[in-house]
Design an enzyme around this catalytic site. Structure first.
Site, PDB file in Angstrom:
ATOM      1  N   ASP A 174     -10.321   5.758  16.658  1.00  0.00           N
ATOM      2  CA  ASP A 174     -11.148   7.070  15.963  1.00  0.00           C
ATOM      3  C   ASP A 174     -12.035   7.408  16.703  1.00  0.00           C
ATOM      4  O   ASP A 174     -12.341   8.479  16.696  1.00  0.00           O
ATOM      5  CB  ASP A 174     -11.162   6.754  14.025  1.00  0.00           C
ATOM      6  CG  ASP A 174     -12.042   5.686  14.414  1.00  0.00           C
ATOM      7  OD1 ASP A 174     -11.924   4.640  15.520  1.00  0.00           O
ATOM      8  OD2 ASP A 174     -12.669   5.388  12.527  1.00  0.00           O
TER       9      ASP A 174
ATOM     10  N   ARG B 205       1.207  -0.878  -0.251  1.00  0.00           N
ATOM     11  CA  ARG B 205      -0.228  -0.009  -0.222  1.00  0.00           C
ATOM     12  C   ARG B 205       0.905   1.295  -0.151  1.00  0.00           C
ATOM     13  O   ARG B 205       0.319   1.968  -1.010  1.00  0.00           O
ATOM     14  CB  ARG B 205      -0.849   0.105   1.031  1.00  0.00           C
ATOM     15  CG  ARG B 205      -2.120  -1.124   1.212  1.00  0.00           C
ATOM     16  CD  ARG B 205      -2.935  -0.918   2.644  1.00  0.00           C
ATOM     17  NE  ARG B 205      -4.030  -1.702   2.554  1.00  0.00           N
ATOM     18  CZ  ARG B 205      -4.604  -1.463   3.728  1.00  0.00           C
ATOM     19  NH1 ARG B 205      -5.019  -0.361   4.437  1.00  0.00           N
ATOM     20  NH2 ARG B 205      -5.758  -2.874   3.041  1.00  0.00           N
TER      21      ARG B 205
END
Ligand code: UDP
Ligand code: MN
Length: 380
Positions: free
Chosen positions: A291, A130
């Site tokens: 988060d 990635r």
């Protein structure tokens, strides 16, 4: 004449009302279809340390896939559901007014790239799969802003960029490991003295020009928390307040997979719950992923409402719906899977879907056509 018309109108209205009531009683419309949203946060809990039994997610899970869809048994229940979804879209609990849309407003202060700290969260197994794509595309244009937070040494990566932080956090996808990385990101940002902290995942494309436009429209000294929620209602959690006491708490949070930003003014206020080892213990207090913990600190503990911004995108939404003509305005993009299908933004050439499945190379050539590896005759 006028009287007769009035009576007729009254009769017609009464008839229409009766018909409406009959329709609603006989066949109440279903509650809002559970969206794809929420899967990320819920899935993050499924690891060995973040047992799926984590308290407090029940209500949020009611809006998540796989959770039982509640039946609406009465008309009054249906109306209360409608009211609730309207309330969810409106101001947050507690009455603070919620800024509706984080689209860029008139400039508040000019920002240089070196004013912004972009933390990219990754893990060693994704360095090649990635991160290399990000280094070739958006990071290559903005190395001074970007800091890569990972969990393993990689000489090849260190040769490419000096901004690699080995967090020494575990490489597991557990709640604790992810919170450990976020804690290091936060501390590094505070040390950097920069004006804005932004967090993204390693499957995000950051359009830095759009990001600077957006951030430049807010004063960094004020309390600003910008991002996109992944649930359609505040998450319901259980907050541990002492050894034996818990209490319910609900708050909005910006999904980490779409990226979010926090002003320095707000980040400094978060310090008692986020700096040093405190982020980890705060995350333990609600037993939710990184988060969510940010949302908990900002909304629930500091009372600062999330500014929702539709320009951040995660792969938990249908990315095909981002209009190609508006790509240059979007702040973040992503790619991945959505409803078991490949999910990426829709953009024509210059690379085929096979050559560029994430579409990040094509997006990059669209935004920076002068890039040496972009075909000169690129058609969009
Ligand atoms: N990640 C990580 N450790 C892991 C697995 C993933 O730090 O063991 C990072 C990954 O690099 C990415 C983020 O966590 O930045 C989210 O991972 P992923 O995109 O695989 O999952 P999802 O978006 O479905 O939550
Ligand atoms: Mn992802």
């Amino acid at each position: 004449m006028l009287k007769r018309c009035g009576r007729r109108l009254l009769l017609a209205l009464a008839g229409a009302l009766l018909a409406c009531l009959l329709v609603l009683t006989a066949d109440p419309p279903p509650p809002p279809v559970p969206a794809e949203r929420g899967r990320r946060a819920l899935r993050s809990l499924a690891g060995p340390s973040g047992a799926a039994t984590a308290p407090g997610l029940e209500a949020a899970a009611a809006g998540a896939p796989g959770a039982p869809v509640r039946e609406v048994r009465s008309l009054s229940e249906y109306f209360s559901l409608l009211t609730r979804s309207r309330r969810d879209a409106g101001p947050p609990p507690g009455g603070a007014s919620r800024p509706a849309d984080g689209r860029p407003r008139p400039p508040a202060e000019p920002l240089a790239p070196s004013d912004v700290f972009i933390a990219v969260k990754t893990t060693k197994k994704f360095h090649r799969a990635r991160l290399d794509l990000l280094l070739e595309t958006w990071i290559s244009r903005h190395e001074e802003m970007t800091f890569i937070f990972t969990d393993g040494e990689d000489e090849a990566l260190a040769r490419r960029t000096g901004h690699v932080v080995n967090t020494n956090c575990s490489a597991a996808h557990s709640r604790q490991a992810l919170s450990c990385k976020m804690a290091v990101e936060y501390d590094r940002f505070i040390e950097s003295g920069r004006k804005w902290f932004c967090h993204v995942d390693d499957d995000n494309y950051v359009n830095v020009r759009a990001l600077l436009r957006l951030l430049g429209s807010y004063p960094h000294t004020q309390d600003v928390y910008l991002g996109k929620p992944s649930l359609d209602r505040p998450i319901q959690a259980t907050e541990r307040v002492s050894e034996n006491t818990v209490r319910p708490v609900h708050f909005w949070f910006a999904t980490g997979g779409a990226g979010f930003c926090i002003s320095r003014g707000l980040a400094l206020k978060m310090s008692p719950w986020a700096s040093g080892g405190h982020f980890m213990s705060t995350a333990e207090r609600i037993r939710l992923p990184d988060d969510c913990t940010i949302g908990y600190i900002v909304e629930a503990l500091l009372g600062v409402p999330l500014v929702r911004c539709g320009l951040f995108h995660s792969h938990l939404e249908n990315l095909q719906q981002v209009p190609a003509s508006e790509l240059h305005e979007q702040v973040t993009l992503s790619y991945g899977m959505f409803e078991n299908k490949r999910n990426a933004v829709h953009i024509k050439g210059p690379f085929s879907v096979e050559a560029d499945p994430s579409r990040f190379r094509s997006v990059h050539c669209h935004l920076y056509p002068d890039t040496p590896w972009c075909p000169r005759t690129a058609i969009f």
